[in-house]
Design an enzyme around this catalytic site. Structure first.
Site, PDB file in Angstrom:
ATOM      1  N   ASP A  10      -3.419  -8.074  -0.655  1.00  0.00           N
ATOM      2  CA  ASP A  10      -3.342  -7.076   0.417  1.00  0.00           C
ATOM      3  C   ASP A  10      -4.678  -6.350   0.461  1.00  0.00           C
ATOM      4  O   ASP A  10      -5.489  -6.458  -0.472  1.00  0.00           O
ATOM      5  CB  ASP A  10      -2.201  -6.077   0.142  1.00  0.00           C
ATOM      6  N   SER A  11      -4.868  -5.574   1.510  1.00  0.00           N
ATOM      7  CA  SER A  11      -6.094  -4.784   1.599  1.00  0.00           C
ATOM      8  C   SER A  11      -6.113  -3.667   0.549  1.00  0.00           C
ATOM      9  O   SER A  11      -7.166  -3.120   0.263  1.00  0.00           O
ATOM     10  CB  SER A  11      -6.203  -4.177   2.994  1.00  0.00           C
ATOM     11  N   TYR A  42      -8.096  -2.570   6.443  1.00  0.00           N
ATOM     12  CA  TYR A  42      -8.478  -3.711   7.272  1.00  0.00           C
ATOM     13  C   TYR A  42      -8.132  -3.444   8.748  1.00  0.00           C
ATOM     14  O   TYR A  42      -8.753  -3.984   9.649  1.00  0.00           O
ATOM     15  CB  TYR A  42      -7.698  -4.967   6.854  1.00  0.00           C
ATOM     16  N   GLY A  43      -7.099  -2.640   8.944  1.00  0.00           N
ATOM     17  CA  GLY A  43      -6.481  -2.521  10.271  1.00  0.00           C
ATOM     18  C   GLY A  43      -7.345  -1.939  11.364  1.00  0.00           C
ATOM     19  O   GLY A  43      -7.008  -2.033  12.541  1.00  0.00           O
ATOM     20  N   CYS A  73       0.273  -8.441   3.823  1.00  0.00           N
ATOM     21  CA  CYS A  73      -0.505  -7.542   4.674  1.00  0.00           C
ATOM     22  C   CYS A  73      -0.203  -7.886   6.126  1.00  0.00           C
ATOM     23  O   CYS A  73      -0.447  -9.029   6.558  1.00  0.00           O
ATOM     24  CB  CYS A  73      -1.994  -7.744   4.374  1.00  0.00           C
ATOM     25  N   THR A  75      -1.671  -6.872   8.750  1.00  0.00           N
ATOM     26  CA  THR A  75      -2.888  -7.063   9.527  1.00  0.00           C
ATOM     27  C   THR A  75      -3.422  -8.488   9.361  1.00  0.00           C
ATOM     28  O   THR A  75      -3.711  -9.175  10.343  1.00  0.00           O
ATOM     29  CB  THR A  75      -3.946  -6.038   9.061  1.00  0.00           C
ATOM     30  N   GLU A 151      -2.409   5.530   0.804  1.00  0.00           N
ATOM     31  CA  GLU A 151      -3.438   5.264  -0.214  1.00  0.00           C
ATOM     32  C   GLU A 151      -3.822   6.551  -0.951  1.00  0.00           C
ATOM     33  O   GLU A 151      -4.255   6.511  -2.095  1.00  0.00           O
ATOM     34  CB  GLU A 151      -4.689   4.647   0.433  1.00  0.00           C
ATOM     35  N   CYS A 185       3.618  -3.093   8.509  1.00  0.00           N
ATOM     36  CA  CYS A 185       2.489  -2.989   7.583  1.00  0.00           C
ATOM     37  C   CYS A 185       3.117  -2.760   6.209  1.00  0.00           C
ATOM     38  O   CYS A 185       4.048  -1.951   6.076  1.00  0.00           O
ATOM     39  CB  CYS A 185       1.626  -1.801   7.988  1.00  0.00           C
ATOM     40  N   THR A 186       2.627  -3.461   5.209  1.00  0.00           N
ATOM     41  CA  THR A 186       3.280  -3.392   3.887  1.00  0.00           C
ATOM     42  C   THR A 186       3.047  -2.060   3.181  1.00  0.00           C
ATOM     43  O   THR A 186       3.659  -1.808   2.146  1.00  0.00           O
ATOM     44  CB  THR A 186       2.809  -4.555   2.995  1.00  0.00           C
ATOM     45  N   HIS A 187       2.192  -1.221   3.729  1.00  0.00           N
ATOM     46  CA  HIS A 187       2.071   0.130   3.174  1.00  0.00           C
ATOM     47  C   HIS A 187       3.265   1.012   3.574  1.00  0.00           C
ATOM     48  O   HIS A 187       3.585   1.974   2.895  1.00  0.00           O
ATOM     49  CB  HIS A 187       0.806   0.828   3.690  1.00  0.00           C
TER      50      HIS A 187
HETATM   51  N1  DGL Z   1      -0.968  -3.321   4.052  1.00  0.00           N
HETATM   52  C1  DGL Z   1      -1.842  -3.605   5.158  1.00  0.00           C
HETATM   53  C2  DGL Z   1      -1.020  -4.112   6.325  1.00  0.00           C
HETATM   54  O1  DGL Z   1       0.067  -4.531   6.108  1.00  0.00           O
HETATM   55  C3  DGL Z   1      -2.667  -2.430   5.431  1.00  0.00           C
HETATM   56  C4  DGL Z   1      -3.650  -2.668   6.492  1.00  0.00           C
HETATM   57  C5  DGL Z   1      -4.940  -1.972   6.398  1.00  0.00           C
HETATM   58  O2  DGL Z   1      -5.603  -2.139   5.375  1.00  0.00           O
HETATM   59  O3  DGL Z   1      -5.299  -1.322   7.356  1.00  0.00           O
HETATM   60  O4  DGL Z   1      -1.394  -4.155   7.451  1.00  0.00           O
END
Ligand code: DGL
Length: 270
Positions: A10-11, A42-43, A73, A75, A151, A185-187
């Site tokens: 993931d990011s 990343y998004g 992730c 994204t 985060e 988004c997995t966050h």
């Molecule tokens: N967990 C990432 C996702 O699912 C986070 C994206 C990001 O880094 O912006 O999109």
């Protein structure tokens, strides 16, 4: 049978929501996790940058001889769909498993999708849902402040900053009277309780980390890639920034101690 590790990336920290579920479902499996904490988020980046990062992340995992790559992730799953064909091992992202789950549980055929800007601009979730059932109304909303909130540990459901941010972003989704929301988004599962407090407990929240773990377990089983049942799985964690913050937050998200098992690597070498 195959005792090679499962690779997850993931990011940043969000993919740990998938790891937590994998540990529950498949406690015998080894897992190698890479969180690109030096380049998160990343998004908000361009599609070409996200694709380049995703390939580097996958290559890092392949160096660890993983038997499957999971892009935990939203994204990456939305933008770098090329990974499925470009990797020498089975691959899954989060979009398909999550869309299947949402389409199955919606009763009023109104689904909200929330994710990063890159995910929402790609319309990946909407298009896949419409390929199953064109009558489902899909309301999309990007929530660019959610990843930095998570985060940075703003995850308490009573935190006023978190609550106000959720209220602001989710108003159009609530107004559309959806009965199901994809946490695309997995966050986002990390602030699931806070989201539920705003949208109401009758709205079903689909956790992309959880659905992806269930789907990955199915792929492994179908391809005869599950490991020996008599072993205890272990996790290795790698990050691209200093591991200090990661250790503390990961302990909370995973419900287990990750001290001494987090290593910083230079992802630009891949
Ligand atoms: N967990 C990432 C996702 O699912 C986070 C994206 C990001 O880094 O912006 O999109």
């Amino acid at each position: 049978m195959n005792n090679a590790p499962i690779g997850v990336f993931d990011s940043g920290l969000g993919g740990l929501t998938a790891v937590r579920q994998l540990r529950r479902l498949l406690p015998n499996e080894d897992i190698v996790y890479f969180g690109d904490t030096g380049r998160v988020p990343y998004g908000t980046r361009s599609n070409s940058t996200i694709k380049r990062y995703a390939m580097q992340d996958a290559k890092f995992l392949l160096k660890h001889k993983v038997k499957i790559v999971i892009a935990a992730c939203g994204t990456v799953s939305s933008v770098a769909s090329n990974l499925k064909n470009d990797l020498p091992v089975p691959y899954t992202g989060v979009v398909s498993p999550t869309c299947f789950a949402a389409a199955k549980v919606t009763e009023n055929k109104k689904i909200g999708v929330i994710g990063t800007s890159a995910t929402i601009n790609s319309h990946s979730y909407r298009d896949l849902i419409h390929s199953f059932d064109s009558e489902i109304e899909v309301v999309e909303q990007d929530c660019p402040l959610f990843v930095p909130l998570v985060e940075n540990g703003f995850i308490d459901k009573d935190d006023p900053i978190t609550r106000l941010t959720i209220e602001r972003y989710l108003k159009p989704v609530i107004d559309a009277k959806v009965d199901t929301i994809i946490l695309g988004c997995t966050h986002y599962p990390i602030i699931k309780e806070a989201i539920s407090a705003v949208v109401g407990s009758s709205v079903k929240l689909i956790d992309s980390g959880k659905e992806t773990a269930i789907y990955a377990a199915k792929i492994l089983k179908e391809n005869n890639l599950l490991c020996d049942e008599n072993r205890t799985g272990k996790c290795e964690f790698y990050v691209s920034d200093t591991p200090d913050g990661f250790e503390n937050v990961a302990r909370v998200f995973l419900g287990e101690n990750v001290e001494h098992t987090v290593e910083q690597i230079n992802i630009e070498l891949y």
